[in-house]
Design a protein around this motif. Structure first.
Motif, short mmCIF file in Angstrom:
data_model
loop_
_atom_site.label_atom_id
_atom_site.label_comp_id
_atom_site.label_asym_id
_atom_site.label_seq_id
_atom_site.Cartn_x
_atom_site.Cartn_y
_atom_site.Cartn_z
N VAL A 13 12.26 0.11 2.98
CA VAL A 13 12.21 -1.67 2.79
C VAL A 13 13.57 -1.23 1.64
N ALA A 15 16.07 -2.89 -0.55
CA ALA A 15 15.64 -3.35 -2.16
C ALA A 15 17.50 -2.23 -2.80
N LYS A 20 16.22 2.23 2.13
CA LYS A 20 15.16 2.89 1.54
C LYS A 20 14.29 3.09 2.55
N ILE A 22 10.91 5.12 2.74
CA ILE A 22 9.36 5.07 2.11
C ILE A 22 8.44 6.05 2.64
N ASN A 42 2.11 8.37 -8.44
CA ASN A 42 2.60 6.96 -8.68
C ASN A 42 3.83 7.20 -7.42
N GLY A 43 3.75 5.82 -6.56
CA GLY A 43 5.67 5.91 -6.31
C GLY A 43 5.41 7.02 -4.76
N SER A 44 4.14 8.04 -4.34
CA SER A 44 4.58 8.39 -3.33
C SER A 44 4.41 7.46 -1.98
N GLY A 45 4.14 6.24 -2.19
CA GLY A 45 4.52 4.96 -0.91
C GLY A 45 2.58 4.81 -0.03
N LYS A 46 1.83 5.00 -0.92
CA LYS A 46 0.60 4.61 -0.54
C LYS A 46 0.56 2.94 -0.35
N SER A 47 1.01 1.94 -1.03
CA SER A 47 0.73 0.84 -1.05
C SER A 47 1.39 0.07 -0.17
N THR A 48 3.04 1.55 0.51
CA THR A 48 3.38 0.43 1.71
C THR A 48 2.78 0.93 2.76
N LYS A 58 8.42 -7.97 4.35
CA LYS A 58 8.95 -6.88 3.27
C LYS A 58 9.47 -5.82 4.30
N TYR A 59 8.62 -5.08 5.09
CA TYR A 59 8.24 -3.65 5.53
C TYR A 59 9.11 -3.09 6.58
N GLN A 91 -3.71 -4.56 -3.36
CA GLN A 91 -3.11 -3.81 -5.00
C GLN A 91 -2.98 -4.75 -5.94
N HIS A 206 -5.56 6.76 -7.31
CA HIS A 206 -5.03 7.82 -7.40
C HIS A 206 -5.50 8.34 -8.19
N1 LIG Z 1 8.55 -3.88 -1.59
C1 LIG Z 1 9.57 -3.74 -2.72
N2 LIG Z 1 11.10 -3.22 -2.82
C2 LIG Z 1 11.01 -2.65 -3.66
N3 LIG Z 1 10.89 -0.53 -3.50
C3 LIG Z 1 9.95 -0.95 -2.72
C4 LIG Z 1 9.33 -1.89 -2.41
N4 LIG Z 1 8.46 -1.51 -1.78
C5 LIG Z 1 7.68 -0.48 -2.30
N5 LIG Z 1 9.05 0.06 -3.29
C6 LIG Z 1 9.37 1.52 -3.57
O1 LIG Z 1 8.71 2.66 -3.30
C7 LIG Z 1 8.07 3.48 -3.35
C8 LIG Z 1 6.28 3.76 -3.01
O2 LIG Z 1 6.18 2.85 -3.57
P1 LIG Z 1 4.29 2.22 -2.94
O3 LIG Z 1 4.34 0.75 -4.46
O4 LIG Z 1 3.64 2.64 -1.97
O5 LIG Z 1 3.97 3.61 -4.42
P2 LIG Z 1 2.22 4.05 -4.64
O6 LIG Z 1 2.22 5.36 -3.79
O7 LIG Z 1 1.15 3.20 -3.96
O8 LIG Z 1 2.53 3.74 -6.23
P3 LIG Z 1 1.24 3.75 -6.94
O9 LIG Z 1 0.30 4.66 -7.23
O10 LIG Z 1 1.73 3.46 -8.31
O11 LIG Z 1 0.45 1.93 -6.77
C9 LIG Z 1 8.47 3.35 -4.96
O12 LIG Z 1 9.55 4.25 -5.25
C10 LIG Z 1 8.74 1.71 -4.82
O13 LIG Z 1 9.80 1.40 -5.60
#
Ligand SMILES: Nc1ncnc2c1ncn2[C@@H]1O[C@H](COP(=O)(O)OP(=O)(O)OP(=O)(O)O)[C@@H](O)[C@H]1O
Ligand SMILES: [Mg+2]
Length: 254
Positions: A13, A15, A20, A22, A42-48, A58-59, A91, A206
């Motif tokens: 992604v 940023a 970065k 992910i 949180n932030g492990s990349g699940k939503s990504t 964006k990805y 989400q 989570h």
């Molecule tokens: N569009 C974006 N722009 C910048 N950084 C991003 C973007 N999407 C994801 N990230 C970064 O990628 C990492 C993973 O984010 P992601 O949302 O995938 O985590 P997650 O596992 O879904 O977290 P949560 O449990 O909080 O929902 C984070 O550090 C986030 O800041």
């Protein structure tokens, strides 16, 4: 039976003018009829992962493959993914101003089924599905997600899921912001879809809370952009008791 296959998926992604990475090599197979849970901090990349499967611009996919029934998903447009049988609930669902829930559902169903559903049976189908999910009938005329409470958005997602009957559904944090009653109603919806045996479900969460109502066949632990452990439903109990620390400290993280 349809199969979603994710192989060695790498995603970056942009940023702050930097690229970065992910997702760092995600491997996962979800078959029609199976229920998988992805859990992780949180932030492990699940939503990504969910956004990447949805084709969010964006990805950037920098490596690996995603196929559904052997067809290359990454080559498909967002619409083609839906037609191929992929359903993605995000989400943070977006508002669709000027489009009523009723029109939105009918347009989606038309796209997925390849023809417009017959109006008479369709109205009945929607009404019954809304009743099952305790959604007030007035919702049909409201604009999609506009002013919806968190719980209403999630019910609306499950309404779509029940009506569109995809082959594989990815549900990102469907449990977030739900009170106990809504959690039960939403879980029942997911379970109804599951009982058809025709939908593969990937639940991203989570908390183990939702897994009290939906018993996954497989649980995967996500940490630092990849799956670091997989197991059965018992793995969720272990996570509930022990948390994610064992995965995030040293060893497992990238
Ligand atoms: N569009 C974006 N722009 C910048 N950084 C991003 C973007 N999407 C994801 N990230 C970064 O990628 C990492 C993973 O984010 P992601 O949302 O995938 O985590 P997650 O596992 O879904 O977290 P949560 O449990 O909080 O929902 C984070 O550090 C986030 O800041
Ligand atoms: Mg997330």
């Amino acid at each position: 039976m349809a199969t979603l296959e994710i192989r060695d998926l790498h995603v970056t992604v942009e940023a702050d003018n930097a690229t970065k990475e992910i997702l760092k090599g995600v491997d996962l197979t979800v078959k029609q009829g199976e229920t998988h849970a992805i859990m992780g901090p949180n932030g492990s990349g699940k939503s990504t992962l969910a956004y990447s499967l949805a084709g969010h611009p964006k990805y950037t996919i920098t490596g690996g493959t995603v196929t559904l029934d052997g067809e290359d998903v990454l080559e498909m447009s967002v619409d083609e993914r839906a037609r191929a049988g992929l359903f993605l609930a995000m989400q943070y669902p977006v508002e669709v101003p000027g489009v009523s829930v009723s029109n939105f559902l009918r347009t989606s169903a038309t796209a997925v089924r390849g023809e417009a559903p017959k109006l008479r049976t369709w109205v009945k189908e929607v009404k019954e599905a809304m009743q099952r999910l305790n959604i007030d009938p007035s919702f049909a005329e409201r604009n999609v997600n506009e002013g919806f409470s968190g719980g209403e958005k999630k019910r609306h997602e499950i309404l779509q899921l029940e009506l569109l009957k995809p082959k594989v559904a990815v549900l990102d944090e469907t449990d977030s912001g739900l009170d106990v009653d809504a959690l039960r109603v939403v879980s029942e919806g997911v379970n109804r879809v599951r009982e058809t045996g025709e939908v593969g479900t990937l639940l991203i969460t989570h908390y183990t809370r939702i897994l009290r109502y939906i018993k996954p066949d497989f649980v995967h632990v996500f940490s630092a952009g990849r799956i670091v452990e997989s197991g059965g439903a018992e793995l969720a109990d272990k996570l509930e008791n022990e948390g994610y620390e064992v995965y995030t400290k040293g060893g497992a993280s990238a």
